[in-house]
Design an enzyme around this catalytic site. Structure first.
Site, short mmCIF file in Angstrom:
data_model
loop_
_atom_site.label_atom_id
_atom_site.label_comp_id
_atom_site.label_asym_id
_atom_site.label_seq_id
_atom_site.Cartn_x
_atom_site.Cartn_y
_atom_site.Cartn_z
CB CYS A 50 11.93 -5.04 -16.78
SG CYS A 50 10.83 -3.80 -16.09
NE ARG A 52 8.66 1.11 -22.66
CZ ARG A 52 7.44 1.15 -23.20
NH1 ARG A 52 7.28 1.13 -24.50
NH2 ARG A 52 6.38 1.22 -22.42
CD GLU A 114 7.62 3.54 -15.23
OE1 GLU A 114 8.49 3.96 -14.46
OE2 GLU A 114 7.86 2.99 -16.32
CD GLN A 116 12.46 1.59 -12.61
OE1 GLN A 116 11.35 1.15 -12.33
NE2 GLN A 116 13.55 0.89 -12.44
CD GLN A 120 13.84 2.02 -16.93
OE1 GLN A 120 12.77 2.21 -17.50
NE2 GLN A 120 14.05 0.96 -16.17
N GLY A 189 19.29 -9.62 -5.03
CA GLY A 189 19.62 -8.52 -5.93
C GLY A 189 19.67 -7.22 -5.16
N GLY A 191 19.90 -3.95 -6.94
CA GLY A 191 19.82 -2.86 -7.91
C GLY A 191 18.65 -1.93 -7.64
CG MET A 193 13.76 -3.15 -11.07
SD MET A 193 12.21 -2.23 -11.25
CE MET A 193 11.04 -3.59 -11.29
CB SER A 194 16.66 -4.76 -5.10
OG SER A 194 16.81 -5.88 -5.94
#
Length: 435
Positions: A50, A52, A114, A116, A120, A189, A191, A193-194
């Site tokens: 989200c 980059r 972070e 996350q 990724q 949503g 996923g 992030m949710s």
């Protein structure tokens, strides 16, 4: 061969540009294969999140590599090269490697520290490996940066109390409403992030949460974890009419919340509504922000909240600079030593050929040798060869990272009687193995 990174991120491009240049998860493999077919591109990994979109590539020449990376981006997203070029950055060689270390460890993220992004980057690397667009250089590089990132998170406080985008969303809600008790929230949503948003919401004491997702079973799985309710996707507007706070994070390519529908809905609604869009591409039409009492925030709007308590982590980033530089130097020393691998293999094969000839001669001249004696002599002879070659090979590796490496390596080959053909055969074998 050269390592080249091209991309855009939250530093170089606003969200209205970033959302147009996101690789869909369903198209990742095709994008990798398409890029691999471009001239100059020898290896590639595509990282698309989200915040980059970056391509890490091995190219035969920097200048041509830059052109074909830009051309690929323009063609893939059907945009003029001149329109996207102002938002792109390029990093070459050591800068590219340094940048990847920082990205993977969360040191270049909107949310400093972070974790996350580590997952990724690992995912991007795994997809590229499965698609066979990585080779010797990127396989080594990505393994090293992932290992380094894990150490950073384990041994430093970089991710201690680190805010996240979903945390920032909750903070914005608190600023608008004060207490979040008795507030109704709708989460669109189901996923990753949710899920992160739900963790923060649960920690804030909110209990009236409804999850809406196009695939209802995914919403039910998430709802069961957080004692939330599930709403029907086709009845979304009915749920929005009752909501105080709406968090939207879907993988939809087009906005799912439209200005016209929201204008009509807000005319019926008695209270204001906070809508936080953490999707990319954005899930809420930007024109919704002009609707009275419709308070819209996107990822870039949350940036101020995210960076508010990052001073301590920024200090840790500065302290890690020297460590990263050391890692970068180690990588390029390893890369330089790659050039002597065919020489080392050619030397070993020459020595083993000599052993084989000698063992055949022994067998002919000493026919009385038992099989056990023959095997033992072979083992001892191989041990002597390994001991004799250990120091020369070590010296050769040292030579490979010195300024006059080419001359020194040529002297080495001449001393040990290695011909150009000996080394070329090994190089061809390696190339065939990589392909």
């Amino acid at each position: 061969m050269f390592i080249l990174t091209m991309g855009l991120n939250h530093h170089t491009a606003p969200i209205d540009i970033r959302e147009k240049l996101v690789f869909k998860e369903t198209e990742e493999e095709m994008a990798l294969v398409t890029l691999q077919q471009e001239k100059s591109i020898l290896e590639n990994v595509i990282i698309s999140t989200c915040n980059r979109t970056e391509i890490v590539a091995v190219v035969d020449q920097i200048h041509t590599g830059r052109y074909y990376l830009k051309r690929f981006m323009a063609n893939w997203f059907q945009m003029d090269m001149e329109k996207i070029e102002p938002y792109l950055f390029f990093h070459e060689e050591s800068e590219a490697v340094n940048h990847l270390y920082k990205v993977t460890a969360g040191l270049d993220s909107l949310v400093l520290g972070e974790t996350q992004i580590l997952g990724q980057v690992k995912h991007a690397f795994e997809i590229a490996k499965q698609t066979a667009t990585t080779g010797t250089l990127l396989n080594k590089l990505f393994r090293e940066v992932v290992t380094f990132a894990k150490k950073v998170h384990h041994h430093t406080k970089i991710n201690e109390n680190a805010v996240s985008v979903s945390y920032a969303a909750v903070e914005v809600a608190k600023k608008l409403y004060g207490s979040l008790d008795n507030k109704k929230i709708v989460l669109i949503g189901a996923g990753e992030m949710s899920e992160l948003a739900l963790q923060n919401l649960a920690g804030s004491g909110m209990t009236d949460i409804t999850i809406i997702n196009r695939t209802k079973t995914n919403a039910e799985l998430l709802a069961n974890q957080f004692q939330a309710k599930v709403g029907a996707y086709e009845n979304m507007n009915e749920h929005l009419l009752l909501a105080d706070i709406v968090l939207v994070s879907t993988s939809a390519a087009e906005p799912i919340i439209k200005q016209a529908a929201m204008q009509e809905l807000m005319e019926q609604k008695a209270s204001s509504m906070l809508v936080i869009d953490i999707g990319l591409p954005r899930n809420v039409e930007h024109d919704c922000s002009y609707i009275p009492n419709f308070h819209l925030y996107d990822i870039d709007d949350l940036a101020g909240v995210v960076t508010a308590n990052s001073i301590e982590r920024q200090q840790i980033v500065l302290e890690l600079e020297d460590t990263i530089e050391s890692e970068v130097r180690n990588f390029f020393e390893w890369e330089k030593q790659l050039g002597v691998v065919p020489v080392i293999r050619a030397l070993r094969e020459k020595a083993l050929d000599m052993q084989e000839v000698t063992m055949t001669s022994l067998e002919n001249k000493l026919p009385g040798l038992t099989e056990r004696e023959y095997i033992q002599i072979g083992k001892h002879m191989k041990s002597i060869i390994n001991q004799m070659l250990k120091q020369p090979i070590s010296e050769l590796k040292e030579m490979s990272v010195e300024e006059d490496a080419t001359t020194s390596i040529e002297h080495f080959k001449r001393i040990f009687g290695l011909t150009k053909t000996d080394v070329t055969i090994i190089e061809k074998e390696q190339a065939e193995t990589r392909s």
